[in-house]
Scaffold this motif. Structure first.
Motif, PDB file in Angstrom:
ATOM      1  N   PRO A 216     -50.215 -40.981  -5.553  1.00 47.01           N
ATOM      2  CA  PRO A 216     -50.208 -42.345  -6.072  1.00 47.01           C
ATOM      3  C   PRO A 216     -51.583 -42.870  -6.456  1.00 47.01           C
ATOM      4  O   PRO A 216     -51.722 -43.643  -7.406  1.00 47.01           O
ATOM      5  CB  PRO A 216     -49.601 -43.158  -4.917  1.00 47.01           C
ATOM      6  N   ASP A 217     -52.623 -42.456  -5.712  1.00 48.76           N
ATOM      7  CA  ASP A 217     -53.973 -42.915  -6.050  1.00 48.76           C
ATOM      8  C   ASP A 217     -54.389 -42.435  -7.436  1.00 48.76           C
ATOM      9  O   ASP A 217     -55.061 -43.157  -8.184  1.00 48.76           O
ATOM     10  CB  ASP A 217     -54.989 -42.422  -5.005  1.00 48.76           C
ATOM     11  N   SER A 218     -53.978 -41.221  -7.793  1.00 51.24           N
ATOM     12  CA  SER A 218     -54.297 -40.699  -9.122  1.00 51.24           C
ATOM     13  C   SER A 218     -53.597 -41.511 -10.200  1.00 51.24           C
ATOM     14  O   SER A 218     -54.163 -41.772 -11.265  1.00 51.24           O
ATOM     15  CB  SER A 218     -53.880 -39.231  -9.231  1.00 51.24           C
ATOM     16  N   VAL A 219     -52.360 -41.935  -9.924  1.00 47.85           N
ATOM     17  CA  VAL A 219     -51.627 -42.768 -10.875  1.00 47.85           C
ATOM     18  C   VAL A 219     -52.343 -44.100 -11.076  1.00 47.85           C
ATOM     19  O   VAL A 219     -52.533 -44.563 -12.203  1.00 47.85           O
ATOM     20  CB  VAL A 219     -50.183 -43.014 -10.381  1.00 47.85           C
ATOM     21  N   LEU A 220     -52.758 -44.713  -9.978  1.00 55.76           N
ATOM     22  CA  LEU A 220     -53.420 -46.018 -10.065  1.00 55.76           C
ATOM     23  C   LEU A 220     -54.746 -45.903 -10.805  1.00 55.76           C
ATOM     24  O   LEU A 220     -55.082 -46.766 -11.638  1.00 55.76           O
ATOM     25  CB  LEU A 220     -53.636 -46.570  -8.654  1.00 55.76           C
TER      26      LEU A 220
ATOM     27  N   LEU B  65     -55.488 -43.727 -13.101  1.00 58.00           N
ATOM     28  CA  LEU B  65     -55.187 -43.502 -14.512  1.00 58.00           C
ATOM     29  C   LEU B  65     -54.785 -44.803 -15.199  1.00 58.00           C
ATOM     30  O   LEU B  65     -55.243 -45.095 -16.318  1.00 58.00           O
ATOM     31  CB  LEU B  65     -54.062 -42.473 -14.634  1.00 58.00           C
ATOM     32  N   LEU B  66     -53.957 -45.602 -14.550  1.00 57.06           N
ATOM     33  CA  LEU B  66     -53.549 -46.888 -15.125  1.00 57.06           C
ATOM     34  C   LEU B  66     -54.748 -47.802 -15.326  1.00 57.06           C
ATOM     35  O   LEU B  66     -54.876 -48.469 -16.372  1.00 57.06           O
ATOM     36  CB  LEU B  66     -52.513 -47.561 -14.220  1.00 57.06           C
ATOM     37  N   ARG B  67     -55.633 -47.837 -14.364  1.00 51.22           N
ATOM     38  CA  ARG B  67     -56.823 -48.687 -14.476  1.00 51.22           C
ATOM     39  C   ARG B  67     -57.777 -48.169 -15.548  1.00 51.22           C
ATOM     40  O   ARG B  67     -58.430 -48.949 -16.237  1.00 51.22           O
ATOM     41  CB  ARG B  67     -57.525 -48.770 -13.113  1.00 51.22           C
ATOM     42  N   ARG B  68     -57.833 -46.844 -15.684  1.00 49.20           N
ATOM     43  CA  ARG B  68     -58.676 -46.286 -16.746  1.00 49.20           C
ATOM     44  C   ARG B  68     -58.142 -46.653 -18.119  1.00 49.20           C
ATOM     45  O   ARG B  68     -58.901 -47.060 -19.005  1.00 49.20           O
ATOM     46  CB  ARG B  68     -58.730 -44.755 -16.608  1.00 49.20           C
TER      47      ARG B  68
END
Length: 283
Positions: A52-56, A58-61
């Motif tokens: 999930p941290d990778s998803v977050l 990526l979304l913020r990027r």
């Protein structure tokens, strides 16, 4: 979950020029994320580890890149299909200021005219079309599942576990009867408490003792049946204990279960299912 939540369409107007929309195709080890990002000419697609941290990140990027392109991103919305992972990811994202939704898999329209190719890329495209239609408020694109809290999910576990155990008990009973039917034995009742003792005295319709391998298989099945009975009894006794300590003045799911179970024809199992699966679900 808002009491005005509509599973069939979003009640919030979609401004696609300021909204980052993403869908996640989830598997056991990898997640494929597709998005429509304001200011991007292409729709980005990224495969990540199931984290999930990778998803977050990526979304913020993507949001930062949209801002650099001169677009203001005021809203991030994410959706994925309901499946083995349940609702934890939606709750995790919501706690981090990301709108998250869980799509009923059976509600996504699929063409029946031809066999549809099955790839993660095509699945994300299908999910994105359905999700965008839902966000626009258009009917019949897809339907969202109400996201329960951890406590609401936990309240459903005993009833669901008991239901699974009862189904397994029925399968084992049918398996025992099928084995015995091959020897012309039809009167044996596996659910009896002394079934294991009666098994040793069984003879085939031809008057011969049961073959040893079949008898050993039956013993193992009866052992599983005994264990299932104990586990079902344990669940039922724990539920009765919880209901017995609820004060009459308390209001909540347990009080509702106890009240419903007093109605003639409605047992505790039905009352528990009605309360935790239907009545206390978010609107």
């Amino acid at each position: 979950m808002s009491p005005f939540f509509d599973a069939s369409r979003s009640l919030t107007a979609l401004d696609q020029d300021s909204t980052l929309v993403a869908v996640i195709e989830m598997s056991q080890t990898k997640w494929l994320i597709a998005a429509t990002v304001p200011g991007f000419e292409r729709s980005p697609l990224k495969k990540l580890d199931a984290d999930p941290d990778s998803v977050l990140r990526l979304l913020r990027r993507w949001r930062s890149e949209a801002i650099q392109a001169g677009r203001e991103v005021r809203r991030i919305v994410v959706a994925y299909e309901a499946g083995r992972d349940g609702f934890w990811l939606a709750r995790w994202l919501q706690a981090r200021a990301v709108e998250a939704y869980v799509i009923h898999p059976s509600s996504v329209a699929v063409s029946r005219e031809h066999r549809r190719a099955k790839t993660d890329r095509l699945d994300t495209e299908l999910l994105m079309r359905a999700f965008l239609g839902w966000l626009r408020g258009e009917k019949r694109h897809c339907s969202m599942a109400a996201i329960p809290t951890i406590n609401e999910e936990e309240a459903r576990r005993p009833n669901r576990e008991r239901d699974n155990l009862v189904r397994e008990r029925t399968r084992i009973v049918n398996r025992i009867k099928a084995i015995l039917a091959r020897f012309g034995i039809r009167a044996f009742k596996p659910n009896l408490r002394k079934a294991a003792e009666k098994l040793e005295a069984l003879h085939t319709a031809e008057g011969m003792p049961l073959p040893e391998r079949s008898r050993a298989e039956l013993r193992r099945n009866l052992g599983r049946l005994h264990l299932l009975r104990e586990q079902i009894h344990e669940i039922e006794q724990e539920r009765l204990r919880q209901l017995s300590v609820v004060p009459d003045t308390e209001k909540g799911p347990l009080a509702m279960v106890r009240l419903l179970s007093r109605i003639v024809g409605v047992g505790i199992e039905t009352a528990d299912m009605l309360v935790n699966e239907i009545l206390t679900r978010p609107a």
